[in-house]
Structures are given as structure tokens and as C-alpha cells.
Design a protein around this motif. Sequence first.
Motif, PDB file in Angstrom:
ATOM      1  N   SER A  83       1.000   4.153  -3.060  1.00  0.00           N
ATOM      2  CA  SER A  83       0.907   5.568  -2.818  1.00  0.00           C
ATOM      3  C   SER A  83       2.144   6.236  -3.143  1.00  0.00           C
ATOM      4  O   SER A  83       2.013   7.517  -3.596  1.00  0.00           O
ATOM      5  CB  SER A  83       0.730   5.553  -1.329  1.00  0.00           C
ATOM      6  N   GLU A  94       0.813  -1.137   0.000  1.00  0.00           N
ATOM      7  CA  GLU A  94      -0.103   0.001  -0.092  1.00  0.00           C
ATOM      8  C   GLU A  94       0.918   1.321  -0.031  1.00  0.00           C
ATOM      9  O   GLU A  94       0.579   2.167  -0.672  1.00  0.00           O
ATOM     10  CB  GLU A  94      -1.039  -0.084   1.040  1.00  0.00           C
ATOM     11  N   ASP A 118       1.750   6.510  -6.877  1.00  0.00           N
ATOM     12  CA  ASP A 118       1.046   7.776  -7.452  1.00  0.00           C
ATOM     13  C   ASP A 118       1.482   8.895  -7.193  1.00  0.00           C
ATOM     14  O   ASP A 118       1.408   9.785  -8.032  1.00  0.00           O
ATOM     15  CB  ASP A 118      -0.151   7.422  -6.474  1.00  0.00           C
ATOM     16  N   GLN A 119       2.302   9.418  -6.119  1.00  0.00           N
ATOM     17  CA  GLN A 119       2.797  10.400  -5.689  1.00  0.00           C
ATOM     18  C   GLN A 119       4.058  10.829  -6.904  1.00  0.00           C
ATOM     19  O   GLN A 119       4.157  11.898  -7.427  1.00  0.00           O
ATOM     20  CB  GLN A 119       3.678  10.572  -4.611  1.00  0.00           C
TER      21      GLN A 119
END
Length: 72
Positions: free
Chosen positions: A63, A59, A66-67
Motif C-alpha cells: 500500500s 500488505e 503504491d502511494q
Amino acid sequence: VDDWIYSEVADTFLFDDAMLDRLRELNPHSAHALVQRLLEANGRGYWDVDDSVLDKLREISRSLEDQLEGVT
């Protein structure tokens, strides 16, 4: 390397929210590389850890990806 060393790295740098936020801000590429190395250590059989820890690492990896890709 003993399992506890990998676990301490994860606890210190990735599972501590303040530290992860700092890494995310200062060097998200490095943070992502760290997550990937821990997942690789497990995949190669160097680190035996609960699935819940691996799920948490995955996870965090998503994340960070995505950043890095600019996905909000």
C-alpha cells in the motif's frame, strides 16, 4: 533485541490505524522503511512472529509503495 520490542513497534506505528494514517500523510518514505526493517528483522531471524503479522506488514508495504509511486 527481544521479539516483543519488534512487536511493540509494529503495534504502535503500523497496526494502529490512526498512527499509520499520520505516518502515511507526514512521511510515507519513513513508514515504508520501518515496514521493510521489520520484515528484514524477521528474514534474518531476529524476530520470530506469526505469518499473519508478516502478511499484514507485506500488505502495508504494498500500500505504501503504491502511494509513493502514485498508484491509486
